[in-house]
Enzyme design. Structure first.
Site, PDB file in Angstrom:
ATOM      1  N   GLU A   1      -6.289  -7.754  -1.221  1.00 19.45           N
ATOM      2  CA  GLU A   1      -6.726  -7.632   0.171  1.00 19.45           C
ATOM      3  C   GLU A   1      -8.183  -7.209   0.182  1.00 19.45           C
ATOM      4  O   GLU A   1      -8.601  -6.381  -0.622  1.00 19.45           O
ATOM      5  CB  GLU A   1      -5.944  -6.533   0.927  1.00 19.45           C
TER       6      GLU A   1
ATOM      7  N   GLU B   1       0.793  -1.223   0.000  1.00 19.20           N
ATOM      8  CA  GLU B   1       0.000   0.000   0.000  1.00 19.20           C
ATOM      9  C   GLU B   1       0.832   1.282   0.000  1.00 19.20           C
ATOM     10  O   GLU B   1       0.708   2.130   0.889  1.00 19.20           O
ATOM     11  CB  GLU B   1      -0.976  -0.011   1.185  1.00 19.20           C
TER      12      GLU B   1
END
Length: 400
Positions: A371, A251
């Protein structure tokens, strides 16, 4: 060196076919798996040093998880190729690694191979300080010296600021990601106070993507992992078929409200680091590991973001994943953490449909939902501290 395709990679490695399917050993691969970011640290846990479930060692627990996953049809797990917890030292100084920690990662790779699973290995974390992006900046000889203490890591969003606190501090409302237990990031109430610390920490964080010393230290870490010879299999990581792909980072965010150059420097970083990985390792797929927020290259797609703040994090789903050495796009999905405000089902549908369409029509690359999760709040009693509520991640599967 060209992007990875079936024409230039051994069939032992997972590759992408011209019709955008994953294939290995001449068979189509449909990925079904789970995130278990801390397995390299788990491999260092012993029942003599830690209180463990059933007196099992971490390695026994990893083996049980992998085999249970394989029985249930899972074929991939996503794991950090670093540590984010100083209790389990990994890279203890720039370029200085604890061999025992690297051997723990070796065990995870070898055990996944034995169970018939593949791994997505991520090189660095956006959120936690230890061995994360911010520590690379503090290690760098070319970055400005830190002038104030860094707040401690706590579960939450970057700088520990929720949307309301960010608005009061005069910054954008950018909730955290799913990450490792709620997108843990910079601490909530550092020694100098939230409002003062947040702009400083956000701008310093952006240096990871632009500072020459930070980039060189990270390139060296990539080389250390990719060129490592596994203690248990004897194979170099770059020659390991049990590795499915590399994530450049978990991320990656560069907050444009703190550094106006963020979109540019994050894009350059992705191009540079993916080319570096490809040069070292022509066998494996390369991905970014980002949440997939739309950015300035596709203004018509900005309404599909969970909020206006998402366009201020340096990410640009289409431009980032169009980098020539990125093999497939990644998407994360944390509606609760992002506080999208939309109808839950409607947001899920629009988020996935917009990315599938963009990957197919604009990128001509596969896309993986890497995710996803639901924030679960539980009250946990900590003796002598009081009661705290925090998000808990679903653990990897274990035998029933």
């Amino acid at each position: 060196m060209p992007p990875q395709t079936a024409r230039n990679v051994s069939q032992a490695f997972t590759h992408i076919t011209p019709d955008l399917q994953l294939e290995r050993d001449c068979r189509r691969v449909v990925l079904v798996g789970f995130n278990a970011y801390d397995m390299a640290s788990m491999a260092l846990v012993t029942p003599t040093a830690f209180r463990t479930q059933g007196g099992r060692s971490g390695r026994e627990a990893i083996g049980a998880a992998f085999r249970a996953a394989a029985r249930r049809g899972h074929n991939v797990a996503r794991v950090w190729a670093h540590s984010s917890d100083p209790k389990f030292p990994f890279q203890v100084a720039p370029g200085v690694y604890l061999e025992a920690a690297l051997a723990g990662l070796d065990w995870v790779v070898a055990d996944a191979a034995a169970a018939g699973l593949q791994l997505v290995l991520s090189f660095v974390d956006n959120w936690k300080y230890y061995n994360g992006m911010d520590q690379y900046v503090d290690w760098s000889s070319t970055a400005p010296p830190r002038t104030q203490p860094r707040p401690a890591d706590v579960p939450g969003d970057p700088a520990g600021l929720g949307p309301r606190k960010r608005k009061a501090a005069g910054t954008s409302a950018a909730p955290g990601g799913g990450g490792d237990g709620g997108g843990g990031g910079m601490g909530a109430d550092g020694p100098v106070g939230v409002a003062a610390a947040d702009p400083y920490e956000a701008h310093r964080h952006s240096l990871f993507f632009s500072d020459p010393g930070s980039r060189e230290l990270f390139r060296s870490h990539i080389a250390t992992i990719v060129n490592r010879r596994n203690t248990y299999t004897g194979r170099l990581y770059r020659d390991e078929p049990a590795i499915l792909a590399w994530n450049l980072a978990n991320e990656p965010r560069c907050e444009a409200w703190a550094n106006k150059a963020c979109n540019h420097i994050l894009q350059e970083w992705i191009v540079e680091m993916s080319a570096h990985v490809r040069q070292l390792d022509p066998n494996h797929l390369i991905t970014i590991g980002s949440e997939g927020f739309f950015g300035p290259s596709t203004p018509d797609l900005l309404p599909y973001n969970p909020g206006g703040w998402a366009a201020e994090l340096g990410q640009d789903f289409v431009a980032n994943n169009a980098a020539p050495h990125i093999d497939y796009a990644t998407v994360h999905l944390w509606p609760d953490n992002w506080e999208s405000g939309a109808n839950y089902a409607n947001f899920l549908n629009s988020w996935l449909a917009s990315h599938l369409a963009a990957a197919s029509v604009l990128l001509h690359k596969p896309v993986l939902l890497e995710e996803f999760g639901k924030k679960v709040i539980r009250m946990v009693s900590l003796s002598g501290i009081g009661r705290w509520s925090f998000p808990l991640r679903t653990p990897p599967p274990f035998p029933a």
